[in-house]
Design a protein around this motif. Sequence first.
Motif, PDB file in Angstrom:
ATOM      1  N   ILE A 133      35.605  14.634  -1.274  1.00  0.00           N
ATOM      2  CA  ILE A 133      35.342  13.977  -2.551  1.00  0.00           C
ATOM      3  C   ILE A 133      33.862  13.623  -2.649  1.00  0.00           C
ATOM      4  CG2 ILE A 133      35.816  11.914  -3.937  1.00  0.00           C
ATOM      5  CD1 ILE A 133      38.588  11.823  -2.601  1.00  0.00           C
ATOM      6  N   LEU A 134      33.271  13.889  -3.799  1.00  0.00           N
ATOM      7  CA  LEU A 134      31.905  13.452  -4.068  1.00  0.00           C
ATOM      8  C   LEU A 134      31.971  12.136  -4.827  1.00  0.00           C
ATOM      9  CD1 LEU A 134      28.840  13.825  -4.062  1.00  0.00           C
ATOM     10  CD2 LEU A 134      29.080  15.195  -6.153  1.00  0.00           C
ATOM     11  N   ILE A 135      31.432  11.080  -4.215  1.00  0.00           N
ATOM     12  CA  ILE A 135      31.383   9.762  -4.848  1.00  0.00           C
ATOM     13  C   ILE A 135      30.019   9.621  -5.508  1.00  0.00           C
ATOM     14  CG2 ILE A 135      31.482   7.264  -4.470  1.00  0.00           C
ATOM     15  CD1 ILE A 135      32.987   7.964  -1.788  1.00  0.00           C
ATOM     16  N   VAL A 136      29.994   9.530  -6.817  1.00  0.00           N
ATOM     17  CA  VAL A 136      28.733   9.380  -7.548  1.00  0.00           C
ATOM     18  C   VAL A 136      28.672   7.940  -8.046  1.00  0.00           C
ATOM     19  CG1 VAL A 136      27.248  10.309  -9.345  1.00  0.00           C
ATOM     20  CG2 VAL A 136      28.949  11.796  -8.251  1.00  0.00           C
ATOM     21  N   SER A 194      34.127  12.476   2.444  1.00  0.00           N
ATOM     22  CA  SER A 194      33.391  12.244   1.205  1.00  0.00           C
ATOM     23  C   SER A 194      31.891  12.338   1.422  1.00  0.00           C
ATOM     24  CB  SER A 194      33.743  10.878   0.612  1.00  0.00           C
ATOM     25  OG  SER A 194      33.391   9.839   1.503  1.00  0.00           O
ATOM     26  N   SER A 195      31.191  12.532   0.331  1.00  0.00           N
ATOM     27  CA  SER A 195      29.733  12.467   0.267  1.00  0.00           C
ATOM     28  C   SER A 195      29.397  11.487  -0.838  1.00  0.00           C
ATOM     29  CB  SER A 195      29.126  13.827  -0.062  1.00  0.00           C
ATOM     30  OG  SER A 195      29.327  14.733   0.981  1.00  0.00           O
ATOM     31  N   ILE A 196      28.202  10.920  -0.765  1.00  0.00           N
ATOM     32  CA  ILE A 196      27.782   9.952  -1.771  1.00  0.00           C
ATOM     33  C   ILE A 196      26.522  10.458  -2.471  1.00  0.00           C
ATOM     34  CG2 ILE A 196      26.904   7.609  -2.158  1.00  0.00           C
ATOM     35  CD1 ILE A 196      28.585   6.725   0.283  1.00  0.00           C
ATOM     36  N   ALA A 197      26.511  10.377  -3.792  1.00  0.00           N
ATOM     37  CA  ALA A 197      25.320  10.645  -4.595  1.00  0.00           C
ATOM     38  C   ALA A 197      24.965   9.339  -5.310  1.00  0.00           C
ATOM     39  CB  ALA A 197      25.583  11.760  -5.599  1.00  0.00           C
ATOM     40  N   ARG A 198      23.702   8.960  -5.276  1.00  0.00           N
ATOM     41  CA  ARG A 198      23.269   7.670  -5.840  1.00  0.00           C
ATOM     42  C   ARG A 198      22.795   7.760  -7.287  1.00  0.00           C
ATOM     43  NH1 ARG A 198      25.398   4.332  -2.130  1.00  0.00           N
ATOM     44  NH2 ARG A 198      24.600   4.691  -0.043  1.00  0.00           N
ATOM     45  N   ASP A 199      22.569   8.988  -7.777  1.00  0.00           N
ATOM     46  CA  ASP A 199      22.123   9.133  -9.168  1.00  0.00           C
ATOM     47  C   ASP A 199      22.640  10.455  -9.722  1.00  0.00           C
ATOM     48  OD1 ASP A 199      20.077  11.306  -8.764  1.00  0.00           O
ATOM     49  OD2 ASP A 199      19.108   9.757  -7.564  1.00  0.00           O
ATOM     50  N   SER A 240      28.879  16.647 -18.640  1.00  0.00           N
ATOM     51  CA  SER A 240      28.567  17.685 -19.618  1.00  0.00           C
ATOM     52  C   SER A 240      27.845  18.862 -18.957  1.00  0.00           C
ATOM     53  CB  SER A 240      27.699  17.098 -20.739  1.00  0.00           C
ATOM     54  OG  SER A 240      27.335  18.097 -21.654  1.00  0.00           O
ATOM     55  N   THR A 241      26.908  18.574 -18.064  1.00  0.00           N
ATOM     56  CA  THR A 241      26.165  19.627 -17.369  1.00  0.00           C
ATOM     57  C   THR A 241      27.084  20.439 -16.469  1.00  0.00           C
ATOM     58  OG1 THR A 241      24.153  18.279 -17.425  1.00  0.00           O
ATOM     59  CG2 THR A 241      24.202  20.096 -15.842  1.00  0.00           C
ATOM     60  N   LEU A 242      27.986  19.766 -15.758  1.00  0.00           N
ATOM     61  CA  LEU A 242      28.938  20.472 -14.897  1.00  0.00           C
ATOM     62  C   LEU A 242      29.798  21.434 -15.715  1.00  0.00           C
ATOM     63  CD1 LEU A 242      30.210  17.594 -12.566  1.00  0.00           C
ATOM     64  CD2 LEU A 242      28.856  19.580 -11.869  1.00  0.00           C
ATOM     65  N   ARG A 243      30.364  20.929 -16.801  1.00  0.00           N
ATOM     66  CA  ARG A 243      31.262  21.759 -17.599  1.00  0.00           C
ATOM     67  C   ARG A 243      30.501  22.889 -18.294  1.00  0.00           C
ATOM     68  NH1 ARG A 243      34.637  19.899 -14.312  1.00  0.00           N
ATOM     69  NH2 ARG A 243      36.180  18.381 -14.999  1.00  0.00           N
ATOM     70  N   SER A 244      29.261  22.641 -18.710  1.00  0.00           N
ATOM     71  CA  SER A 244      28.452  23.690 -19.328  1.00  0.00           C
ATOM     72  C   SER A 244      28.144  24.803 -18.336  1.00  0.00           C
ATOM     73  CB  SER A 244      27.135  23.114 -19.864  1.00  0.00           C
ATOM     74  OG  SER A 244      27.387  22.209 -20.901  1.00  0.00           O
ATOM     75  N   ALA A 245      28.100  24.440 -17.045  1.00  0.00           N
ATOM     76  CA  ALA A 245      27.847  25.434 -15.995  1.00  0.00           C
ATOM     77  C   ALA A 245      29.152  26.043 -15.483  1.00  0.00           C
ATOM     78  CB  ALA A 245      27.078  24.775 -14.845  1.00  0.00           C
ATOM     79  N   ASP A 246      30.245  25.805 -16.203  1.00  0.00           N
ATOM     80  CA  ASP A 246      31.568  26.328 -15.839  1.00  0.00           C
ATOM     81  C   ASP A 246      32.076  25.790 -14.514  1.00  0.00           C
ATOM     82  OD1 ASP A 246      31.597  27.809 -18.170  1.00  0.00           O
ATOM     83  OD2 ASP A 246      30.712  29.565 -17.218  1.00  0.00           O
ATOM     84  N   ASN A 247      31.608  24.616 -14.112  1.00  0.00           N
ATOM     85  CA  ASN A 247      32.120  23.958 -12.914  1.00  0.00           C
ATOM     86  C   ASN A 247      33.313  23.109 -13.358  1.00  0.00           C
ATOM     87  OD1 ASN A 247      32.668  22.292 -10.708  1.00  0.00           O
ATOM     88  ND2 ASN A 247      30.533  22.252 -10.059  1.00  0.00           N
ATOM     89  N   LEU A 248      34.511  23.544 -12.983  1.00  0.00           N
ATOM     90  CA  LEU A 248      35.734  22.885 -13.442  1.00  0.00           C
ATOM     91  C   LEU A 248      36.359  21.997 -12.373  1.00  0.00           C
ATOM     92  CD1 LEU A 248      37.315  25.832 -15.456  1.00  0.00           C
ATOM     93  CD2 LEU A 248      35.860  23.968 -16.276  1.00  0.00           C
ATOM     94  N   VAL A 249      35.545  21.518 -11.414  1.00  0.00           N
ATOM     95  CA  VAL A 249      36.049  20.612 -10.392  1.00  0.00           C
ATOM     96  C   VAL A 249      36.689  19.403 -11.083  1.00  0.00           C
ATOM     97  CG1 VAL A 249      33.804  19.445 -10.201  1.00  0.00           C
ATOM     98  CG2 VAL A 249      35.431  19.262  -8.331  1.00  0.00           C
ATOM     99  N   PRO A 250      37.837  18.929 -10.593  1.00  0.00           N
ATOM    100  CA  PRO A 250      38.430  17.731 -11.198  1.00  0.00           C
ATOM    101  C   PRO A 250      37.482  16.534 -11.108  1.00  0.00           C
ATOM    102  CG  PRO A 250      40.018  18.827  -9.774  1.00  0.00           C
ATOM    103  CD  PRO A 250      38.700  19.498  -9.543  1.00  0.00           C
ATOM    104  N   VAL A 251      37.406  15.773 -12.196  1.00  0.00           N
ATOM    105  CA  VAL A 251      36.505  14.614 -12.262  1.00  0.00           C
ATOM    106  C   VAL A 251      37.292  13.397 -12.733  1.00  0.00           C
ATOM    107  CG1 VAL A 251      34.495  13.593 -13.408  1.00  0.00           C
ATOM    108  CG2 VAL A 251      34.451  16.012 -12.726  1.00  0.00           C
ATOM    109  N   PHE A 289      33.578  20.734  -3.996  1.00  0.00           N
ATOM    110  CA  PHE A 289      34.330  19.512  -3.762  1.00  0.00           C
ATOM    111  C   PHE A 289      35.726  19.644  -4.360  1.00  0.00           C
ATOM    112  CE2 PHE A 289      29.959  18.038  -3.410  1.00  0.00           C
ATOM    113  CZ  PHE A 289      30.026  17.232  -2.299  1.00  0.00           C
ATOM    114  N   ALA A 290      36.679  18.948  -3.763  1.00  0.00           N
ATOM    115  CA  ALA A 290      38.031  18.924  -4.311  1.00  0.00           C
ATOM    116  C   ALA A 290      38.078  18.056  -5.565  1.00  0.00           C
ATOM    117  CB  ALA A 290      39.020  18.390  -3.278  1.00  0.00           C
ATOM    118  N   LEU A 291      37.176  17.037  -5.618  1.00  0.00           N
ATOM    119  CA  LEU A 291      37.193  16.085  -6.721  1.00  0.00           C
ATOM    120  C   LEU A 291      35.870  15.350  -6.753  1.00  0.00           C
ATOM    121  CD1 LEU A 291      40.028  13.889  -7.943  1.00  0.00           C
ATOM    122  CD2 LEU A 291      38.006  12.686  -7.154  1.00  0.00           C
ATOM    123  N   ILE A 292      35.451  14.939  -7.947  1.00  0.00           N
ATOM    124  CA  ILE A 292      34.264  14.103  -8.106  1.00  0.00           C
ATOM    125  C   ILE A 292      34.684  12.796  -8.743  1.00  0.00           C
ATOM    126  CG2 ILE A 292      32.031  13.821  -9.242  1.00  0.00           C
ATOM    127  CD1 ILE A 292      31.653  16.844  -9.076  1.00  0.00           C
TER     128      ILE A 292
END
Length: 195
Positions: A5-8, A29-34, A66-77, A47-50
Amino acid sequence: MSGRILIVEDDEAIATGLALNFRLAGYTSSIARDGDDALVQAGDEDFALILLDINLPKKNGLEVLSTLRSADNLVPVIVLSARDGEFDKVAALRLGADDYVTKPFALAELLARIDAVLRRASHVAHTPVATALGDLLGFDNVAIDLAQRLVSNNGEEVKLTHLEFELLVFFVRHPSQVFSRAQLFSLVWGQSAGS
């Protein structure tokens, strides 16, 4: 599907606490701060999920989604937000979020929602349907390839989120039938409308 899981989340205490609890629940998990870091990590790893906070430095969560979906990244969010207004929830869901959880939240509920989203994504990706065309469904000019999770309309690919794909397949399998919101939650996702 991996359980990574990516934790943003820019709040260090929340991000660290979530990572610890996810590890105890069996996830890595991984962590993104921004928002920028989130997009870099999401582009570098599957990732399995964001888990995505809305209020972020650099790019807010809705911009990231919006950027993820525009790039056709359909990872569950799953969107996390202190905002509980209908506008934010609708905006997130329309951009392709799979769920929306309002802060403060109970950890048990969040884990249950994560499990549900991962289960739905895995179920749709791995459930073949026996039809006359094997793993294909269709109507009018729309073709649905269940094995590849591809939808095309007049030969042009249509990008759908996990939720949209699940609903489309469900409705194609149940033509000319009417379902209430509660029935859809139960039949498609195996949960009650209030959960």
